[in-house]
Structure formats: C-alpha cells, structure tokens
Write a protein that holds these residues in place. Structure first.
Motif, PDB file in Angstrom:
ATOM      1  N   ALA A 255      -5.541 -22.256  -1.142  1.00 53.53           N
ATOM      2  CA  ALA A 255      -4.831 -23.074  -0.163  1.00 53.53           C
ATOM      3  C   ALA A 255      -3.332 -22.922  -0.380  1.00 53.53           C
ATOM      4  CB  ALA A 255      -5.240 -24.531  -0.312  1.00 53.53           C
ATOM      5  N   PRO A 256      -2.522 -22.935   0.688  1.00 49.88           N
ATOM      6  CA  PRO A 256      -1.073 -22.849   0.529  1.00 49.88           C
ATOM      7  C   PRO A 256      -0.545 -24.040  -0.269  1.00 49.88           C
ATOM      8  CG  PRO A 256      -1.680 -23.476   2.771  1.00 49.88           C
ATOM      9  CD  PRO A 256      -2.944 -23.073   2.083  1.00 49.88           C
ATOM     10  N   THR A 257       0.547 -23.819  -0.958  1.00 52.37           N
ATOM     11  CA  THR A 257       1.107 -24.842  -1.845  1.00 52.37           C
ATOM     12  C   THR A 257       2.503 -25.220  -1.397  1.00 52.37           C
ATOM     13  OG1 THR A 257      -0.155 -23.933  -3.705  1.00 52.37           O
ATOM     14  CG2 THR A 257       1.682 -25.394  -4.243  1.00 52.37           C
TER      15      THR A 257
ATOM     16  N   GLN B 265       9.373 -37.058   0.672  1.00 56.15           N
ATOM     17  CA  GLN B 265       9.749 -35.884  -0.124  1.00 56.15           C
ATOM     18  C   GLN B 265      10.221 -34.725   0.742  1.00 56.15           C
ATOM     19  OE1 GLN B 265       9.624 -35.428  -3.769  1.00 56.15           O
ATOM     20  NE2 GLN B 265      10.922 -33.751  -3.053  1.00 56.15           N
ATOM     21  N   PHE B 266       9.550 -34.470   1.842  1.00 56.00           N
ATOM     22  CA  PHE B 266       9.873 -33.299   2.670  1.00 56.00           C
ATOM     23  C   PHE B 266      11.252 -33.445   3.309  1.00 56.00           C
ATOM     24  CE2 PHE B 266       5.160 -34.109   3.335  1.00 56.00           C
ATOM     25  CZ  PHE B 266       4.788 -33.380   2.220  1.00 56.00           C
ATOM     26  N   VAL B 267      11.622 -34.656   3.695  1.00 56.90           N
ATOM     27  CA  VAL B 267      12.953 -34.890   4.263  1.00 56.90           C
ATOM     28  C   VAL B 267      14.016 -34.751   3.183  1.00 56.90           C
ATOM     29  CG1 VAL B 267      14.458 -36.579   5.386  1.00 56.90           C
ATOM     30  CG2 VAL B 267      12.076 -36.369   6.086  1.00 56.90           C
TER      31      VAL B 267
ATOM     32  N   ARG C 291      -0.366 -32.415  13.184  1.00 53.77           N
ATOM     33  CA  ARG C 291       0.815 -31.585  12.962  1.00 53.77           C
ATOM     34  C   ARG C 291       1.120 -31.384  11.475  1.00 53.77           C
ATOM     35  NH1 ARG C 291       1.983 -34.617  17.417  1.00 53.77           N
ATOM     36  NH2 ARG C 291       2.633 -33.456  19.282  1.00 53.77           N
ATOM     37  N   LEU C 292       0.474 -32.132  10.613  1.00 56.54           N
ATOM     38  CA  LEU C 292       0.711 -32.016   9.183  1.00 56.54           C
ATOM     39  C   LEU C 292       0.102 -30.719   8.663  1.00 56.54           C
ATOM     40  CD1 LEU C 292       1.808 -33.476   6.624  1.00 56.54           C
ATOM     41  CD2 LEU C 292      -0.493 -34.418   6.337  1.00 56.54           C
ATOM     42  N   SER C 293       0.920 -29.926   7.984  1.00 56.83           N
ATOM     43  CA  SER C 293       0.429 -28.645   7.487  1.00 56.83           C
ATOM     44  C   SER C 293      -0.518 -28.853   6.306  1.00 56.83           C
ATOM     45  CB  SER C 293       1.603 -27.768   7.053  1.00 56.83           C
ATOM     46  OG  SER C 293       2.206 -28.279   5.872  1.00 56.83           O
ATOM     47  N   GLU C 294      -1.340 -27.833   6.062  1.00 57.42           N
ATOM     48  CA  GLU C 294      -2.285 -27.897   4.944  1.00 57.42           C
ATOM     49  C   GLU C 294      -1.554 -28.031   3.611  1.00 57.42           C
ATOM     50  OE1 GLU C 294      -6.046 -25.306   3.113  1.00 57.42           O
ATOM     51  OE2 GLU C 294      -4.944 -24.600   4.873  1.00 57.42           O
ATOM     52  N   ALA C 295      -0.435 -27.325   3.476  1.00 55.39           N
ATOM     53  CA  ALA C 295       0.312 -27.376   2.219  1.00 55.39           C
ATOM     54  C   ALA C 295       0.897 -28.765   1.977  1.00 55.39           C
ATOM     55  CB  ALA C 295       1.432 -26.331   2.234  1.00 55.39           C
ATOM     56  N   LYS C 296       1.462 -29.369   3.009  1.00 53.82           N
ATOM     57  CA  LYS C 296       2.040 -30.706   2.845  1.00 53.82           C
ATOM     58  C   LYS C 296       0.960 -31.751   2.608  1.00 53.82           C
ATOM     59  CE  LYS C 296       6.233 -29.808   5.524  1.00 53.82           C
ATOM     60  NZ  LYS C 296       6.932 -30.016   6.807  1.00 53.82           N
TER      61      LYS C 296
ATOM     62  N   HIS D 111       7.189 -36.043   8.561  1.00 51.41           N
ATOM     63  CA  HIS D 111       6.284 -34.970   8.144  1.00 51.41           C
ATOM     64  C   HIS D 111       6.336 -33.799   9.121  1.00 51.41           C
ATOM     65  CE1 HIS D 111       3.504 -38.059   5.887  1.00 51.41           C
ATOM     66  NE2 HIS D 111       4.681 -37.909   5.319  1.00 51.41           N
ATOM     67  N   ASP D 112       6.456 -34.133  10.407  1.00 52.91           N
ATOM     68  CA  ASP D 112       6.372 -33.108  11.443  1.00 52.91           C
ATOM     69  C   ASP D 112       7.613 -32.227  11.501  1.00 52.91           C
ATOM     70  OD1 ASP D 112       4.043 -34.441  11.994  1.00 52.91           O
ATOM     71  OD2 ASP D 112       4.755 -35.376  13.838  1.00 52.91           O
ATOM     72  N   GLN D 113       8.794 -32.836  11.419  1.00 53.13           N
ATOM     73  CA  GLN D 113      10.057 -32.104  11.574  1.00 53.13           C
ATOM     74  C   GLN D 113      11.078 -32.567  10.519  1.00 53.13           C
ATOM     75  OE1 GLN D 113      10.501 -29.591  13.463  1.00 53.13           O
ATOM     76  NE2 GLN D 113       8.743 -29.715  14.820  1.00 53.13           N
ATOM     77  N   PRO D 114      10.769 -32.374   9.231  1.00 59.41           N
ATOM     78  CA  PRO D 114      11.684 -32.874   8.191  1.00 59.41           C
ATOM     79  C   PRO D 114      13.063 -32.231   8.239  1.00 59.41           C
ATOM     80  CG  PRO D 114       9.984 -31.468   7.232  1.00 59.41           C
ATOM     81  CD  PRO D 114       9.581 -31.721   8.645  1.00 59.41           C
TER      82      PRO D 114
END
Length: 303
Positions: A3-5, A56-58, A188-193, A288-291
């Motif tokens: 899985a992507p990380t 975290q992503f933002v 819209r949340l990616s697998e990695a996130k 999450h969608d557009q950090p």
C-alpha cells in the motif's frame, strides 16, 4: 502489492496537559529552536469524531516553518480523557479552549482555526473573547438548524431515553479496515492518507481496533440551538475571519430543508470582516481533500 505510504514532512510532538482538571492531548509542530517569537501560534481545533492529528497534511503543506502550530484533541476524542459524564456540553469546549490559551499564550492573541464542530467553537470563542484572537479561520463550521421552543419536550425526552441506552462505536478487525472506513466516509481521501490516519484515529484493544472517541458523544443533545444567541455572539467577533468551504459540500445532505443556504448566509453576514475561499474538488473534509490549496489560503490570510 504494498500500500502507498504517507510520510509526514513535519512530524508533531505529542504531550499531555491538564485543562480544567481533565487530561488533554496536545500536538505541536515546530520545536523551540526553530520558532519565530514574532509569529503568534496557530491553534487548530478538529471536528466531531475527528482528532488533532487530522491536520497533519495541512501542516506539512505550510511553507512558513517558524510558526508554532498546536492542535488539541477535544475532551472525549483522540487521546484526551473523556468527561467522565454520560453527556457532553458545548460550553465545555469553550472552557477547554480558554484554558488551553491560558497555557500556551496567556498574554498575546493567537490565530485560531476550527473545522466543522471546531469551527463552531472558535466562532463562539472569538465573539466571547474577542481580544484573544488575532485572526480567525472557520472551515465549514456552519452551525446547526434553528430550533423552536416547542421542540424542547421531545428533545429532553429523547435525551432521557438515550441516557438509559448504552452507546457503542463500531470496532474494526485491523488498521486496514479502519482506513477503509475512513475512505468510505470520504471517497476523496487517498489510500496513503487513510493508512496514516488510521492508527491516530483508533487504538488496539482485545485484538480489534476501536475508534478513539467516547461513545457518549452519540447521545442526543437536549439543549436547543438558538440562532439569536449565535448571531449575538458572532456579531461581537473583532478578528478578521477567513471562511473556507469545499466546492462539493452540499448543506442539504446534512440537514435537508431544515437549514437552507440562505439562512447560513444571513448568519455569516453579521460578522464584521469576512474573507471567503472555496476550494475546488473538496468536500466537508477539505483539510484532507486539498491540504496544499488550504495551506496556501491560510498562509496568505495570516500574512
């Protein structure tokens, strides 16, 4: 296939502090050796059934590295202690936020950001304590539909019945199932996130993953939502406000016809100084969608 990380660019430090006698989990990005003392701290407050690590992503997308960024797990969410009661009350979030500001910035105003429920909290707080907020950011904290006095008996009856009913949150067999649940809620949340969020959103107990939230949050709120009180509070906000929403958010999916868009627009109109942003290809979980886009809007506004 592996899985992507997702790798956090700016890992947070985790600590615990007592706020009003309750053990709260606080996350901080930026060590003391890299902070610019001239920049006020930016506090981020999450929404219902979320956690502080959700930002975290933002934070990773922010270009300014010298600002201290702080996120709180609200009482009964994440790693913060539950209230110990069988119900939760909105004013307690204001009290916890006030205590947090006493701890992290007792003298100087801060920049305050809230998402969803957290957005509603920071709006009320900025109206009640206008001198403590330099800049205010609300991510889809729309508030709730107006209620009427005649709804009170039924609301109180529902609450009394809920108090006698054990509340439960669904458990999951492993982290992959938690991540899948997050992606189901937000496609819209990616697998990695999702994989990165899963261990921050749940804990392992008795061979299963359990959501880090007090199930008592699911009980009906017996208090009516009084629009006139909200308007009186929002009208007292002195800080410039950045209102951000996702272009794909549809209020009717939350409340149907009980809370039309025109009602919200009339509420926001009482805030004296408002700047608005709409993020393309983003829904309610826009952080999450557009950090990256959100971070750019935040930094331009704070500057």
């Amino acid at each position: 296939m592996t899985a992507p990380t997702y790798f956090a660019r700016r890992p947070h430090q985790s600590r615990f502090t007592l706020l009003r006698g309750l053990r709260h989990h606080v996350l901080q990005w930026g060590g003391n050796d890299e902070l610019d003392a001239n920049l006020p701290p930016l506090l981020m407050l999450h929404g219902w059934m979320d956690v502080g690590a959700s930002f975290q992503f933002v934070v990773d997308a922010l270009q300014e590295q010298g600002r201290r960024v702080i996120a709180l797990d609200w009482r009964g969410f994440g790693l913060s202690a539950g209230s110990g009661s069988d119900a939760y009350w909105f004013p307690d979030y204001l009290g916890d936020l006030d205590a947090l500001l006493d701890a992290v910035s007792p003298e100087a105003p801060v920049d305050l950001l809230g998402h969803s429920m957290g957005g509603n909290v920071v709006m009320s707080y900025a109206g009640v304590r206008p001198g403590r907020v330099r800049r205010l950011i609300n991510l889809e904290g729309f508030g709730l539909p107006q209620t009427q006095a005649e709804q009170a008996p039924a609301r109180l009856t529902k609450w009394l019945d809920d108090l006698k009913t054990p509340q439960e949150l669904k458990s999951y067999p492993d982290l992959a199932a938690v991540a899948a649940r997050l992606m189901k809620t937000n496609p819209r949340l990616s697998e990695a996130k999702a994989a990165w969020l899963a261990p921050h959103w749940s804990r392992e107990l008795d061979g299963a993953r359990h959501i880090l939230a007090d199930a008592a949050h699911k009980r009906a709120n017996p208090m009516l939502y009084r629009k006139d009180e909200i308007l009186a509070t929002w009208a007292r906000i002195e800080a410039p406000l950045l209102w951000v929403e996702g272009a794909c958010t549809d209020l009717s999916k939350f409340w149907g016809s009980r809370y039309p868009r025109s009602d919200f627009e009339s509420r926001l109109a009482v805030v004296p100084n408002v700047q608005r942003e709409v993020l393309a290809d983003a829904g309610h979980m826009l952080h999450h969608d557009q950090p990256e886009a959100l971070a750019a809007s935040i930094e331009a506004f704070l500057a």
